[in-house]
Design a protein around this motif. Structure first.
Motif, mmCIF file in Angstrom:
data_model
loop_
_atom_site.group_PDB
_atom_site.id
_atom_site.type_symbol
_atom_site.label_atom_id
_atom_site.label_comp_id
_atom_site.label_asym_id
_atom_site.label_seq_id
_atom_site.Cartn_x
_atom_site.Cartn_y
_atom_site.Cartn_z
ATOM 1 N N ARG A 11 -3.663 3.945 4.677
ATOM 2 C CA ARG A 11 -4.355 2.992 3.805
ATOM 3 C C ARG A 11 -5.492 3.680 3.061
ATOM 4 O O ARG A 11 -5.709 3.439 1.874
ATOM 5 C CB ARG A 11 -4.845 1.792 4.602
ATOM 6 C CG ARG A 11 -3.707 0.864 4.996
ATOM 7 C CD ARG A 11 -4.187 -0.466 5.543
ATOM 8 N NE ARG A 11 -4.951 -0.347 6.775
ATOM 9 C CZ ARG A 11 -4.422 -0.299 7.999
ATOM 10 N NH1 ARG A 11 -3.104 -0.359 8.147
ATOM 11 N NH2 ARG A 11 -5.182 -0.208 9.064
ATOM 12 N N HIS A 14 -4.041 5.799 0.189
ATOM 13 C CA HIS A 14 -3.630 4.985 -0.963
ATOM 14 C C HIS A 14 -4.837 4.391 -1.680
ATOM 15 O O HIS A 14 -4.832 4.300 -2.913
ATOM 16 C CB HIS A 14 -2.614 3.935 -0.535
ATOM 17 C CG HIS A 14 -1.298 4.558 -0.178
ATOM 18 N ND1 HIS A 14 -0.409 4.996 -1.126
ATOM 19 C CD2 HIS A 14 -0.755 4.878 1.021
ATOM 20 C CE1 HIS A 14 0.645 5.539 -0.531
ATOM 21 N NE2 HIS A 14 0.450 5.482 0.772
ATOM 22 N N HIS A 15 -5.871 4.035 -0.933
ATOM 23 C CA HIS A 15 -7.107 3.553 -1.548
ATOM 24 C C HIS A 15 -7.724 4.647 -2.429
ATOM 25 O O HIS A 15 -8.107 4.403 -3.577
ATOM 26 C CB HIS A 15 -8.097 3.115 -0.462
ATOM 27 C CG HIS A 15 -9.478 2.890 -0.959
ATOM 28 N ND1 HIS A 15 -9.836 1.788 -1.703
ATOM 29 C CD2 HIS A 15 -10.588 3.653 -0.842
ATOM 30 C CE1 HIS A 15 -11.117 1.878 -2.027
ATOM 31 N NE2 HIS A 15 -11.592 2.991 -1.512
ATOM 32 N N ARG A 16 -7.820 5.856 -1.906
ATOM 33 C CA ARG A 16 -8.392 6.976 -2.667
ATOM 34 C C ARG A 16 -7.528 7.313 -3.882
ATOM 35 O O ARG A 16 -8.059 7.635 -4.943
ATOM 36 C CB ARG A 16 -8.572 8.209 -1.775
ATOM 37 C CG ARG A 16 -9.608 8.049 -0.685
ATOM 38 C CD ARG A 16 -10.988 7.926 -1.266
ATOM 39 N NE ARG A 16 -11.983 7.902 -0.209
ATOM 40 C CZ ARG A 16 -13.256 8.186 -0.390
ATOM 41 N NH1 ARG A 16 -13.714 8.509 -1.583
ATOM 42 N NH2 ARG A 16 -14.094 8.135 0.620
ATOM 43 N N TRP A 17 -6.194 7.260 -3.731
ATOM 44 C CA TRP A 17 -5.323 7.547 -4.864
ATOM 45 C C TRP A 17 -5.524 6.519 -5.976
ATOM 46 O O TRP A 17 -5.602 6.866 -7.141
ATOM 47 C CB TRP A 17 -3.863 7.607 -4.430
ATOM 48 C CG TRP A 17 -2.919 7.748 -5.583
ATOM 49 C CD1 TRP A 17 -1.987 6.837 -6.002
ATOM 50 C CD2 TRP A 17 -2.815 8.845 -6.499
ATOM 51 N NE1 TRP A 17 -1.310 7.304 -7.099
ATOM 52 C CE2 TRP A 17 -1.809 8.543 -7.427
ATOM 53 C CE3 TRP A 17 -3.481 10.070 -6.619
ATOM 54 C CZ2 TRP A 17 -1.446 9.391 -8.464
ATOM 55 C CZ3 TRP A 17 -3.118 10.916 -7.657
ATOM 56 C CH2 TRP A 17 -2.120 10.579 -8.556
ATOM 57 N N ARG A 18 -5.621 5.246 -5.620
ATOM 58 C CA ARG A 18 -5.855 4.215 -6.640
ATOM 59 C C ARG A 18 -7.186 4.439 -7.344
ATOM 60 O O ARG A 18 -7.332 4.125 -8.526
ATOM 61 C CB ARG A 18 -5.784 2.823 -6.018
ATOM 62 C CG ARG A 18 -4.354 2.373 -5.743
ATOM 63 C CD ARG A 18 -4.271 0.913 -5.343
ATOM 64 N NE ARG A 18 -5.005 0.609 -4.120
ATOM 65 C CZ ARG A 18 -4.548 0.781 -2.886
ATOM 66 N NH1 ARG A 18 -3.338 1.257 -2.692
ATOM 67 N NH2 ARG A 18 -5.277 0.470 -1.838
ATOM 68 N N ALA A 19 -8.163 5.019 -6.634
ATOM 69 C CA ALA A 19 -9.465 5.356 -7.233
ATOM 70 C C ALA A 19 -9.417 6.711 -7.935
ATOM 71 O O ALA A 19 -10.423 7.168 -8.478
ATOM 72 C CB ALA A 19 -10.553 5.361 -6.154
ATOM 73 N N ARG A 20 -8.256 7.362 -7.911
ATOM 74 C CA ARG A 20 -8.034 8.692 -8.487
ATOM 75 C C ARG A 20 -8.999 9.717 -7.893
ATOM 76 O O ARG A 20 -9.691 10.444 -8.583
ATOM 77 C CB ARG A 20 -8.097 8.681 -10.011
ATOM 78 C CG ARG A 20 -6.963 7.912 -10.670
ATOM 79 C CD ARG A 20 -5.601 8.469 -10.200
ATOM 80 N NE ARG A 20 -4.474 7.885 -10.910
ATOM 81 C CZ ARG A 20 -3.608 7.024 -10.373
ATOM 82 N NH1 ARG A 20 -3.743 6.642 -9.122
ATOM 83 N NH2 ARG A 20 -2.594 6.569 -11.055
ATOM 84 N N SER A 31 1.248 10.508 1.675
ATOM 85 C CA SER A 31 1.204 9.046 1.709
ATOM 86 C C SER A 31 1.169 8.481 3.122
ATOM 87 O O SER A 31 0.665 7.388 3.336
ATOM 88 C CB SER A 31 2.390 8.454 0.953
ATOM 89 O OG SER A 31 3.603 8.789 1.586
ATOM 90 N N THR A 107 4.668 10.902 -7.308
ATOM 91 C CA THR A 107 4.554 9.467 -7.082
ATOM 92 C C THR A 107 5.901 8.806 -7.301
ATOM 93 O O THR A 107 6.814 9.411 -7.856
ATOM 94 C CB THR A 107 3.535 8.810 -8.044
ATOM 95 O OG1 THR A 107 4.054 8.853 -9.374
ATOM 96 C CG2 THR A 107 2.186 9.506 -7.983
ATOM 97 N N GLU A 112 2.735 0.658 -9.735
ATOM 98 C CA GLU A 112 1.516 1.137 -9.087
ATOM 99 C C GLU A 112 1.388 2.649 -9.090
ATOM 100 O O GLU A 112 0.328 3.174 -8.795
ATOM 101 C CB GLU A 112 1.442 0.625 -7.647
ATOM 102 C CG GLU A 112 1.297 -0.870 -7.544
ATOM 103 C CD GLU A 112 1.203 -1.321 -6.101
ATOM 104 O OE1 GLU A 112 0.698 -0.552 -5.253
ATOM 105 O OE2 GLU A 112 1.647 -2.438 -5.824
ATOM 106 N N THR A 114 2.879 4.622 -6.896
ATOM 107 C CA THR A 114 2.653 4.811 -5.466
ATOM 108 C C THR A 114 2.749 6.282 -5.096
ATOM 109 O O THR A 114 3.744 6.952 -5.386
ATOM 110 C CB THR A 114 3.680 3.990 -4.655
ATOM 111 O OG1 THR A 114 3.592 2.623 -5.075
ATOM 112 C CG2 THR A 114 3.409 4.098 -3.168
#
Length: 169
Positions: A11, A14-20, A31, A107, A112, A114
């Motif tokens: 988690r 994925h949180h850090r990836w969404r924040a780039r 992942s 990805t 998203e 992902t």
């Protein structure tokens, strides 16, 4: 991704990836929440120690961690190249945090984006080109090297000289 069937580390990834964001250093963040700590070796023949064109580069996995924390994170939002193939997307770029930091990510080619994995290197220089096929992600560094990552085992990357690189020096 269903949060009920992921670990705390997954988690966080994925949180850090969404924040780039990605860990600052030479790492591959997966992942599933695991992290490979990598080491870039530059090997030169004894008679050409100061010739970067003669260097052979190896990026070796030192260890794989399932529980870890990063002291610093770098921005990985600057995308210089993107390529999709069969439901996946490879991205490559540079970190605005420092000019020598390059990154390559694999990805899913979904809404998203992902993350499957992201590789960051403090010594690679930015990755200006990326291609993707059934088995590999291939990224070209502005340092004159081609990094070929096996899609399912990116820690087994092979680094070769880019014959098209305009060597200076």
């Amino acid at each position: 991704m269903d949060a009920s069937d992921t670990t705390v580390m997954a988690r966080e990834v994925h949180h850090r990836w969404r924040a780039r964001e990605a860990p600052d250093g030479d790492f591959i963040m997966f992942s599933d929440g695991s992290l490979s700590v990598m080491d870039l070796l530059r090997l030169s023949p004894p008679d050409r120690l100061d010739d970067v064109r003669a260097e052979r580069w190896q990026w070796n996995e030192l260890l794989r961690a399932t529980e870890w924390s990063a002291a610093n994170w770098v921005e990985v939002a600057t995308v210089l190249s993107s390529h999709s193939h069969a439901g996946s997307r490879a991205l490559a770029g540079e970190s605005a945090d420092h000019g020598s930091i390059g990154w390559v990510a694999l990805t899913r080619d979904d809404e998203e984006g992902t993350l499957e994995w992201i590789a960051t290197s403090n010594w690679s220089n930015p990755f200006s080109e990326v291609t993707l096929d059934e088995t590999t992600v291939t990224a070209v560094s502005t340092a004159g090297r081609i990094w070929t990552f096996p899609r399912n085992a990116p820690q087994q990357v092979k680094i070769t000289e880019d014959p098209a690189h305009p060597w200076r020096g």
